[in-house]
Enzyme design. Sequence first.
Site, PDB file in Angstrom:
ATOM      1  N   LYS A  69      12.385   0.048  -2.184  1.00  0.00           N
ATOM      2  CA  LYS A  69      13.242  -0.528  -1.153  1.00  0.00           C
ATOM      3  C   LYS A  69      12.402  -0.996   0.035  1.00  0.00           C
ATOM      4  CE  LYS A  69      13.740   4.112   0.661  1.00  0.00           C
ATOM      5  NZ  LYS A  69      14.496   5.335   0.635  1.00  0.00           N
ATOM      6  N   TYR A 114      -0.149  -9.318  30.400  1.00  0.00           N
ATOM      7  CA  TYR A 114       1.148  -9.364  31.080  1.00  0.00           C
ATOM      8  C   TYR A 114       1.344  -8.182  32.018  1.00  0.00           C
ATOM      9  CZ  TYR A 114       3.033 -13.104  28.135  1.00  0.00           C
ATOM     10  OH  TYR A 114       3.280 -14.296  27.514  1.00  0.00           O
TER      11      TYR A 114
HETATM   12  C1  LIG Z   1      13.798   6.451   0.341  1.00  0.00           C
HETATM   13  C2  LIG Z   1      14.387   7.437  -0.532  1.00  0.00           C
HETATM   14  C3  LIG Z   1      13.584   8.316  -1.299  1.00  0.00           C
HETATM   15  C4  LIG Z   1      12.086   8.375  -1.183  1.00  0.00           C
HETATM   16  O1  LIG Z   1      11.704   9.157  -0.094  1.00  0.00           O
HETATM   17  P1  LIG Z   1      10.171   9.453   0.212  1.00  0.00           P
HETATM   18  O2  LIG Z   1      10.211  10.484   1.257  1.00  0.00           O
HETATM   19  O3  LIG Z   1       9.579   8.198   0.672  1.00  0.00           O
HETATM   20  O4  LIG Z   1       9.606   9.925  -1.061  1.00  0.00           O
HETATM   21  C5  LIG Z   1      14.204   9.132  -2.207  1.00  0.00           C
HETATM   22  N1  LIG Z   1      15.557   9.126  -2.353  1.00  0.00           N
HETATM   23  C6  LIG Z   1      16.357   8.344  -1.618  1.00  0.00           C
HETATM   24  C7  LIG Z   1      17.837   8.407  -1.811  1.00  0.00           C
HETATM   25  C8  LIG Z   1      15.813   7.482  -0.678  1.00  0.00           C
HETATM   26  O5  LIG Z   1      16.607   6.701   0.054  1.00  0.00           O
END
Ligand SMILES: *Cc1c(COP(=O)(O)O)cnc(C)c1O
Length: 816
Positions: free
Chosen positions: A484, A711
């Site tokens: 994601k 700035y």
């Molecule tokens: C993002 C996510 C993960 C992964 O988490 P990490 O801490 O990056 O391993 C696992 N499960 C769900 C539902 C997530 O949204």
Amino acid sequence: MYSIKEVKQIINAHGPIIREATVSVLITDSRRIINPAEALFFALSGRRDGHDFIPEAYNAGVRSFVVEREPAERYSGSNFLVVENVLAALQTLAAYHRGEFDLQVIGITGSNGKTIIKEWLYQLLAADKNIVRNPKSYNSQVGVPLSVWQINKEHDLGIFEAGISTVNEMDALEKMIEPQIGIFTHIGSAHDEGFASRREKVLEKLKLFKHSEILIYNYDQFIDYKKDILTPKKFTWSQKFKEVDLYVFSETIIAKKFYLRAKYKGQEIECLIPFLDQASIENAIVCWATMLAMGYDPVEVDNRLEHLTAVSMRLELKTGINDCTIIDDSYNSDIQSLEIALNFLNQQNQHQTKTLILSDIFQSGLQQNELYKRVAALVKNHKIDKLIGVGEGISAHQEYFDILKKHFYPDTQSLLKQLDSLEFSGETILIKGSRTFEFERISKALSQKAHETLMEINLNAMIDNLNFYRSKLLPGVKVMVMVKAFSYGSGTFEIANVLQYARVDYLAVAYIDEGVALRDSGITLPIMVLNPEASAFDKMVAHDLEPELFSFNQLDEFVKFAYQNNLSDYPVHLKIDTGMHRLGFEGFEIETLCDFLEEIKYIKVKSVFSHLAASGSPEHDAFTLTQMKRFEKAYLQIEEALGYKFIRHISNTSAIIRWPMAQYDMVRLGIGLYGIDAAVPDHLNGLQSIATLKTSVSQVKKIPAGETIGYERLGKLNKDGKIATVRIGYADGYLRAFGNGVGKMLVKGTWVPTVGNIAMDMCMIDVSDVDIKEGDDVIVFNDRQAIEAMAKQIGTIPYEILTNISQRVKRVYFYE
Ligand SMILES: *Cc1c(COP(=O)(O)O)cnc(C)c1O
């Protein structure tokens, strides 16, 4: 080439020979099958059992297999050679093959420098030898036999490196390499953990030379091992001690080259080395010593050393013009590395058309006819759609290439002139050329101009991280990788294609569009969508994406959609809220959920899962246990109601190692893939960072003490000094919070602070104490520590640092 009968005898196998066959190719990976008619597949057991891949190899046309047990299924017309140990059989066959030739062989081992020295000796000796060597750094228990197998009667010199990580590994490598000339490169800390002591490691490595005539080594490093070096002759070098064969007593820099002087056979000799870093100097001295030990004239050696060129094993994946993807491997070309590059090309499925730009191949040890026949077979095997051949050799053999779209040019210049007329568009283009063809010019012409801030992603390190976690899984546990948010900032299809090739079980994205983009790039793995929007259910279903369902509203909506669209058994994933209180059905809702599910035929529960709120924090371990208990209760209820099994999963990265009992049927790997896992203690941490964020200097200014910078005039130097303006700002994801000394960047090995406010597209750093000029590289982060430190500096977590890097920062992927 051997007949299958001979092979059977050599490796002492049983089982009937059902079909006559010639064996010319050894296959250890069912994804990389070439010339199946003459291939022999070795079912090696590694992380996965090689026997599981027999069907895949069979479907690709392989009919001869070396196995430890005959498969239960029938594979008609196939030879199964049954042995006790498949790896040992592979090594026995390679050792036999080596024994058939009496070429001269150089064997190289040591902690660092093996591959560079091997490649440099190849550059240095190719003028008068026909050389066979390991492709890339194929120096392992499997890599060495595959390397040695390439020896043919045209070769008069072999250069093979051997790498080991623990005791009792070298004997097998020695039998296959049998070097007359030995090189011990350097003893360092690499793989210390595999040995009881440094001494044990050195003694194990020395076994490579037990039948060698001469060993070349750095005297200083082996003072304590005098009695252990048993080769009849020794060739020692040193920069400290005079009583050695090659005493390098002076090093100075002349015109950006290292000028070395040494005493050799009572005379003074010299050489120029076109590199300036210490590791290169040491590697070059080893090459110098080796050539002298082989009897080359010192003046000739000097001439050749001066022309050494950098060894790049890297293959880069980058964005090209006209929606093309470029795979740039423009620095060397031989049959083995061509095969590796073609294979990488085939892992990337984002475009339909696959194009290869290939130069002549030199030093193959084969007659031109045979060489281009083999190249043509590789090209055909890898289903290349368009071939552009450059050079007289390949052009002269163009009739061998059975391919519709082919173009040939005598040299690189002629191709460059015609480049526009070739109308590249929407294709993946592999650029593979011998160094003299200067294919970097083609690569430059076809690549999108990079904004000079870029993020480099090391794909090997990413796969190593994946395998690190796999090695921690209980048997049978699957892996879902969370890609994601642009794979935590590191890329979409580039990453997903590599993961697909690495055979992960599942991918997960946040939104439907992310999943659609992956499908459009050739991803066929199952994909779960964490937060699917009802308005895009049709798109989701059209692309075989599987929704997470977390509430009754959403469940109703999807079921209604499923009914209207005549879906049956559509795979869905049920999310249970066990304490995170973000998304999911709560404990008290499960009964109602079950009643509902029992009635419905349009969907099929593929998995039931939950998410841990603080799996990495010891202070919340009791709560994590509570979450697991709630999860167990929920899935048992659902399982009973449904009457069938589904995949159960709850672990994110930081739970994988800390909570093996929470692995259930699958884990969801996220940030660990990118090398970050605060829950892994450092001594167990086999993780590597995969990302480097780099920018460059636009201007350097002298600033008197007291002048203000940037700035709002917040920046100031305490004394007269220098600042550099670099090409990264908050719009690139380098947040404003890093301004005024909070953030640091790495400049020529030194971390220097920011000065003044961060601007939108650039910012300033204090370089008073470093020698820097316009155009120089500046590193924003390059490893886990740096990313974690950055996060701390502004009170956030590494996740936010990574996902903040904006899309306008180009991603370049490399693979070695
Ligand atoms: C993002 C996510 C993960 C992964 O988490 P990490 O801490 O990056 O391993 C696992 N499960 C769900 C539902 C997530 O949204």
